[in-house]
Design an enzyme around this catalytic site. Structure first.
Site, PDB file in Angstrom:
ATOM      1  N   ILE A  17       0.842  -1.202   0.000  1.00 14.48           N
ATOM      2  CA  ILE A  17       0.000   0.000   0.000  1.00 14.48           C
ATOM      3  C   ILE A  17       0.877   1.252   0.000  1.00 14.48           C
ATOM      4  O   ILE A  17       0.576   2.231  -0.701  1.00 14.48           O
ATOM      5  CB  ILE A  17      -0.950  -0.010   1.222  1.00 14.48           C
ATOM      6  N   THR A 138      -6.396  -1.125  10.119  1.00 14.21           N
ATOM      7  CA  THR A 138      -7.133  -2.188   9.438  1.00 14.21           C
ATOM      8  C   THR A 138      -8.510  -2.411  10.062  1.00 14.21           C
ATOM      9  O   THR A 138      -8.708  -2.138  11.252  1.00 14.21           O
ATOM     10  CB  THR A 138      -6.322  -3.496   9.520  1.00 14.21           C
ATOM     11  N   ASP A 139      -9.416  -2.981   9.279  1.00 14.40           N
ATOM     12  CA  ASP A 139     -10.740  -3.335   9.819  1.00 14.40           C
ATOM     13  C   ASP A 139     -10.671  -4.543  10.758  1.00 14.40           C
ATOM     14  O   ASP A 139     -11.613  -4.821  11.497  1.00 14.40           O
ATOM     15  CB  ASP A 139     -11.744  -3.594   8.681  1.00 14.40           C
ATOM     16  N   GLU A 140      -9.520  -5.261  10.737  1.00 17.37           N
ATOM     17  CA  GLU A 140      -9.427  -6.469  11.574  1.00 17.37           C
ATOM     18  C   GLU A 140      -9.480  -6.152  13.056  1.00 17.37           C
ATOM     19  O   GLU A 140      -9.723  -7.045  13.867  1.00 17.37           O
ATOM     20  CB  GLU A 140      -8.148  -7.238  11.254  1.00 17.37           C
ATOM     21  N   TYR A 164      -1.810 -10.399  14.771  1.00 16.14           N
ATOM     22  CA  TYR A 164      -1.692  -9.210  13.905  1.00 16.14           C
ATOM     23  C   TYR A 164      -2.751  -8.182  14.274  1.00 16.14           C
ATOM     24  O   TYR A 164      -2.466  -7.002  14.501  1.00 16.14           O
ATOM     25  CB  TYR A 164      -1.826  -9.609  12.425  1.00 16.14           C
ATOM     26  N   LYS A 168      -2.341  -4.357  15.815  1.00 16.74           N
ATOM     27  CA  LYS A 168      -2.844  -3.139  15.157  1.00 16.74           C
ATOM     28  C   LYS A 168      -3.823  -2.415  16.084  1.00 16.74           C
ATOM     29  O   LYS A 168      -3.818  -1.186  16.174  1.00 16.74           O
ATOM     30  CB  LYS A 168      -3.515  -3.471  13.819  1.00 16.74           C
ATOM     31  N   LEU A 204      -3.927 -13.616  -0.262  1.00 15.28           N
ATOM     32  CA  LEU A 204      -4.765 -14.520  -1.058  1.00 15.28           C
ATOM     33  C   LEU A 204      -4.674 -14.284  -2.579  1.00 15.28           C
ATOM     34  O   LEU A 204      -4.405 -15.220  -3.335  1.00 15.28           O
ATOM     35  CB  LEU A 204      -6.226 -14.430  -0.614  1.00 15.28           C
ATOM     36  N   ILE A 220      -7.461 -23.285  -0.321  1.00 15.17           N
ATOM     37  CA  ILE A 220      -8.628 -22.588   0.226  1.00 15.17           C
ATOM     38  C   ILE A 220      -8.754 -23.006   1.688  1.00 15.17           C
ATOM     39  O   ILE A 220      -8.983 -24.191   1.964  1.00 15.17           O
ATOM     40  CB  ILE A 220      -9.931 -22.995  -0.518  1.00 15.17           C
ATOM     41  N   GLY A 298      -8.503 -19.569  14.499  1.00 13.86           N
ATOM     42  CA  GLY A 298      -9.160 -18.303  14.866  1.00 13.86           C
ATOM     43  C   GLY A 298      -9.624 -17.494  13.673  1.00 13.86           C
ATOM     44  O   GLY A 298      -9.817 -16.282  13.788  1.00 13.86           O
TER      45      GLY A 298
HETATM   46  P1  NAD Z   1       3.331  -4.696   3.558  1.00 17.51           P
HETATM   47  O1  NAD Z   1       3.660  -5.828   4.448  1.00 17.51           O
HETATM   48  O2  NAD Z   1       3.198  -4.906   2.102  1.00 17.51           O
HETATM   49  O3  NAD Z   1       4.424  -3.540   3.743  1.00 17.51           O
HETATM   50  C1  NAD Z   1       4.920  -3.143   4.987  1.00 17.51           C
HETATM   51  C2  NAD Z   1       6.129  -2.245   4.749  1.00 17.51           C
HETATM   52  O4  NAD Z   1       6.622  -1.804   6.035  1.00 17.51           O
HETATM   53  C3  NAD Z   1       7.289  -2.933   4.038  1.00 17.51           C
HETATM   54  O5  NAD Z   1       7.825  -2.098   3.032  1.00 17.51           O
HETATM   55  C4  NAD Z   1       8.311  -3.161   5.159  1.00 17.51           C
HETATM   56  O6  NAD Z   1       9.645  -3.167   4.689  1.00 17.51           O
HETATM   57  C5  NAD Z   1       8.032  -1.971   6.064  1.00 17.51           C
HETATM   58  N1  NAD Z   1       8.439  -2.215   7.450  1.00 17.51           N
HETATM   59  C6  NAD Z   1       8.126  -3.300   8.214  1.00 17.51           C
HETATM   60  N2  NAD Z   1       8.693  -3.176   9.422  1.00 17.51           N
HETATM   61  C7  NAD Z   1       9.358  -1.986   9.434  1.00 17.51           C
HETATM   62  C8  NAD Z   1      10.131  -1.293  10.415  1.00 17.51           C
HETATM   63  N3  NAD Z   1      10.345  -1.807  11.637  1.00 17.51           N
HETATM   64  N4  NAD Z   1      10.668  -0.099  10.088  1.00 17.51           N
HETATM   65  C9  NAD Z   1      10.469   0.437   8.854  1.00 17.51           C
HETATM   66  N5  NAD Z   1       9.756  -0.188   7.872  1.00 17.51           N
HETATM   67  C10 NAD Z   1       9.207  -1.373   8.175  1.00 17.51           C
HETATM   68  O7  NAD Z   1       2.009  -4.057   4.170  1.00 17.51           O
HETATM   69  P2  NAD Z   1       0.759  -3.427   3.407  1.00 17.51           P
HETATM   70  O8  NAD Z   1      -0.174  -4.492   3.035  1.00 17.51           O
HETATM   71  O9  NAD Z   1       1.251  -2.449   2.402  1.00 17.51           O
HETATM   72  O10 NAD Z   1       0.103  -2.631   4.646  1.00 17.51           O
HETATM   73  C11 NAD Z   1       0.539  -1.315   4.968  1.00 17.51           C
HETATM   74  C12 NAD Z   1      -0.236  -0.828   6.183  1.00 17.51           C
HETATM   75  O11 NAD Z   1      -1.629  -0.838   5.896  1.00 17.51           O
HETATM   76  C13 NAD Z   1      -0.055  -1.704   7.414  1.00 17.51           C
HETATM   77  O12 NAD Z   1       0.010  -0.859   8.544  1.00 17.51           O
HETATM   78  C14 NAD Z   1      -1.294  -2.575   7.451  1.00 17.51           C
HETATM   79  O13 NAD Z   1      -1.625  -2.942   8.765  1.00 17.51           O
HETATM   80  C15 NAD Z   1      -2.316  -1.632   6.852  1.00 17.51           C
HETATM   81  N6  NAD Z   1      -3.442  -2.270   6.135  1.00 17.51           N
HETATM   82  C16 NAD Z   1      -3.231  -3.227   5.183  1.00 17.51           C
HETATM   83  C17 NAD Z   1      -4.303  -3.763   4.482  1.00 17.51           C
HETATM   84  C18 NAD Z   1      -4.119  -4.810   3.400  1.00 17.51           C
HETATM   85  O14 NAD Z   1      -5.115  -5.360   2.908  1.00 17.51           O
HETATM   86  N7  NAD Z   1      -2.901  -5.109   2.971  1.00 17.51           N
HETATM   87  C19 NAD Z   1      -5.608  -3.328   4.757  1.00 17.51           C
HETATM   88  C20 NAD Z   1      -5.791  -2.361   5.752  1.00 17.51           C
HETATM   89  C21 NAD Z   1      -4.696  -1.821   6.417  1.00 17.51           C
HETATM   90  O1  DAU Z   2      -8.905  -6.703   6.352  1.00 21.28           O
HETATM   91  C1  DAU Z   2      -7.686  -6.044   6.187  1.00 21.28           C
HETATM   92  C2  DAU Z   2      -6.558  -7.032   6.292  1.00 21.28           C
HETATM   93  O2  DAU Z   2      -6.615  -7.834   5.120  1.00 21.28           O
HETATM   94  C3  DAU Z   2      -5.196  -6.375   6.424  1.00 21.28           C
HETATM   95  O3  DAU Z   2      -5.131  -5.664   7.628  1.00 21.28           O
HETATM   96  C4  DAU Z   2      -4.080  -7.421   6.393  1.00 21.28           C
HETATM   97  O4  DAU Z   2      -2.819  -6.774   6.409  1.00 21.28           O
HETATM   98  C5  DAU Z   2      -4.211  -8.231   5.123  1.00 21.28           C
HETATM   99  O5  DAU Z   2      -3.252  -9.260   5.121  1.00 21.28           O
HETATM  100  C6  DAU Z   2      -5.621  -8.822   4.990  1.00 21.28           C
HETATM  101  O6  DAU Z   2      -5.851  -9.869   5.975  1.00 21.28           O
HETATM  102  P1  DAU Z   2      -6.578 -11.257   5.578  1.00 21.28           P
HETATM  103  O7  DAU Z   2      -6.156 -12.281   6.540  1.00 21.28           O
HETATM  104  O8  DAU Z   2      -8.032 -11.050   5.349  1.00 21.28           O
HETATM  105  O9  DAU Z   2      -5.889 -11.471   4.112  1.00 21.28           O
HETATM  106  P2  DAU Z   2      -5.289 -12.783   3.387  1.00 21.28           P
HETATM  107  O10 DAU Z   2      -4.998 -12.365   1.982  1.00 21.28           O
HETATM  108  O11 DAU Z   2      -4.204 -13.407   4.180  1.00 21.28           O
HETATM  109  O12 DAU Z   2      -6.531 -13.752   3.370  1.00 21.28           O
HETATM  110  C7  DAU Z   2      -7.753 -13.378   2.758  1.00 21.28           C
HETATM  111  C8  DAU Z   2      -8.746 -14.517   2.992  1.00 21.28           C
HETATM  112  O13 DAU Z   2      -8.326 -15.662   2.242  1.00 21.28           O
HETATM  113  C9  DAU Z   2      -8.805 -14.970   4.443  1.00 21.28           C
HETATM  114  O14 DAU Z   2     -10.146 -15.370   4.739  1.00 21.28           O
HETATM  115  C10 DAU Z   2      -7.895 -16.191   4.476  1.00 21.28           C
HETATM  116  C11 DAU Z   2      -8.061 -16.789   3.097  1.00 21.28           C
HETATM  117  N1  DAU Z   2      -6.867 -17.491   2.551  1.00 21.28           N
HETATM  118  C12 DAU Z   2      -5.686 -16.858   2.581  1.00 21.28           C
HETATM  119  C13 DAU Z   2      -4.542 -17.472   2.091  1.00 21.28           C
HETATM  120  C14 DAU Z   2      -3.199 -16.779   2.150  1.00 21.28           C
HETATM  121  C15 DAU Z   2      -7.008 -18.759   1.996  1.00 21.28           C
HETATM  122  O15 DAU Z   2      -8.123 -19.315   1.942  1.00 21.28           O
HETATM  123  N2  DAU Z   2      -5.884 -19.377   1.487  1.00 21.28           N
HETATM  124  C16 DAU Z   2      -4.657 -18.786   1.539  1.00 21.28           C
HETATM  125  O16 DAU Z   2      -3.665 -19.424   1.092  1.00 21.28           O
END
Ligand code: NAD
Ligand code: DAU
Length: 359
Positions: A17, A138-140, A164, A168, A204, A220, A298
């Site tokens: 992001i 995050t919404d989690e 996680y 958060k 995913l 899945i 969980g």
């Molecule tokens: P990501 O794992 O792709 O990226 C995380 C980044 O943070 C990486 O570039 C990593 O190098 C950097 N980082 C990690 N630890 C660090 C540290 N100690 N110091 C400096 N940099 C560090 O994560 P993302 O999916 O891009 O998520 C970004 C933010 O958005 C997170 O805070 C996450 O909780 C939040 N978020 C993610 C999602 C999602 O669906 N991916 C949804 C809602 C919120």
């Molecule tokens: O809701 C926001 C969150 O979404 C972010 O805060 C997190 O950083 C991000 O990782 C994501 O969390 P999820 O656990 O929802 O995402 P993930 O892509 O890991 O999984 C999405 C769904 O798919 C979840 O119900 C688990 C399932 N899954 C995931 C993987 C990796 C599978 O069924 N098989 C898989 O191999």
């Protein structure tokens, strides 16, 4: 004195992001931006190749837990805002090793807040009013919904279920306290699941795409009927940009795409797009590769975001539908196989073995 041209300090700008936020920033505002990122396995400077040499862009490799480094960056660059994205972000990794999640997400946010507070307290009153600490969450944190429950609102209680999510939620609570206790002008966003180009293939969508292209089983978890509320990552980047400009200090905004899908439906749609884009693939129909594996402990059953407040108060709405966003995403992964191959070497293979071998 801080102005609209004063820089942003972004943490985690080389992640999924974060890199979309940085690219969006240079495509729109274009004012200076300092990107502080540790470059963990999830950080990738390739994502930022197109801005690397832009005037006003500075990359600093470092850890958000390094107070001296963060103080030095604030002192040198005099930012008008901090956009805090750096975190450990993958739920399955947090189940295998929660310690790193507490260190980075909780302690790291604490260090950022303390550094921001020290910097902010030294600013002139007029600059103190301008300054923002935007915390990306995050919404989690709200836990899991049952079918028929109303989608998450900003006033809902926190009920995190994974390490996680708990880390958060703890960081969100710290941000709240730093606003209430010290007056730091914080804004918090809680966003639903993001998808799009440049997402590390442990989540995913990119995991399924990468495996399906190679004819490998698509894992899945459990019955696949868990619901996620998917948002295209470019829409999240735009939401963060407007939250920075229009978000009110002390407020939280839920960000989501009004797009609830079961995992089975999402993976089925991805497979159908691959069937369409790869008419000669020996792995068609790709949906045949879907394989039920042991569930995530969980495992949250359903997330859904009520984004009314962001729409009303920030004037933000997603531009992509799931259909258009998925098409762009699948196309990007097919066109960028070298990117995928590079990030899935070495350590990635170990992760796949650790998380999936026993399922
Ligand atoms: P990501 O794992 O792709 O990226 C995380 C980044 O943070 C990486 O570039 C990593 O190098 C950097 N980082 C990690 N630890 C660090 C540290 N100690 N110091 C400096 N940099 C560090 O994560 P993302 O999916 O891009 O998520 C970004 C933010 O958005 C997170 O805070 C996450 O909780 C939040 N978020 C993610 C999602 C999602 O669906 N991916 C949804 C809602 C919120
Ligand atoms: O809701 C926001 C969150 O979404 C972010 O805060 C997190 O950083 C991000 O990782 C994501 O969390 P999820 O656990 O929802 O995402 P993930 O892509 O890991 O999984 C999405 C769904 O798919 C979840 O119900 C688990 C399932 N899954 C995931 C993987 C990796 C599978 O069924 N098989 C898989 O191999």
């Amino acid at each position: 004195m801080l102005t609209k041209d004063s820089p942003l300090l972004v943490t985690g700008g080389a992640g999924f992001i974060g890199s979309h936020f940085v690219l969006d920033w240079f495509a729109t505002a274009g004012t200076p931006l300092v990107n502080l990122d540790k470059l963990t396995y999830a950080g990738n400077l390739r994502n930022l190749g197109s801005v690397a040499h832009k005037p006003g862009y500075t990359f600093v490799r470092g850890d958000i837990r390094d107070r001296e480094l963060v103080d030095g960056l604030l002192h040198t660059h005099r930012p008008r805002a901090i956009v805090h994205l750096a975190a450990e972000s993958h739920v399955d990794r947090s189940l295998m090793g929660p310690g790193e999640f507490l260190d980075t997400n909780v302690h790291g946010t604490f260090v950022m807040l303390e550094a921001a507070r020290a910097y902010w307290q030294e600013l002139e009153a007029v600059d103190q009013e301008q300054f923002r600490f935007l915390h990306v969450s995050t919404d989690e944190v709200y836990g899991s919904l049952k079918p028929g429950d109303a989608p998450f609102e900003e006033t809902f209680a926190f009920r995190p279920n994974s390490p996680y999510a708990a880390s958060k939620a703890a960081s969100d609570m710290l941000v709240r306290a730093w606003h209430k206790s010290y007056g730091l002008p914080t804004v918090v966003t809680n966003c639903s699941n993001n998808y799009g180009p440049m997402q590390f293939p442990e989540k995913l969508l990119p995991l399924v795409l990468n495996r399906a292209i190679h004819g490998e089983p698509l894992p899945i978890y459990g019955d696949g009927m868990q619901v996620r509320d998917w948002l295209y990552v470019g829409d999240h980047a735009a939401a963060l940009r407007v939250a920075l400009e229009r978000g009110k200090p002390g407020e939280t905004y839920n960000i989501g795409g009004w797009n609830e899908q079961t995992n089975l439906d999402t993976v089925t749609m991805l497979c159908a797009l691959l069937d369409e884009f790869l008419p000669d693939s020996p792995h068609r129909p790709h949906a045949r590769l879907m394989t039920s594996v042991a569930d995530r402990p969980g495992h949250d059953r359903r997330y859904a975001i009520n984004a009314t407040k962001a729409e009303r108060e920030l004037g933000w709405r997603p531009a992509e539908t799931f259909e258009t966003g998925l098409r762009k995403t699948v196309r990007w992964y097919l066109d960028n196989q070298a990117w995928v191959e590079e990030v899935t070497s070495g350590a990635y293979r170990e992760w796949m073995e650790t998380n999936y071998a026993g399922r």
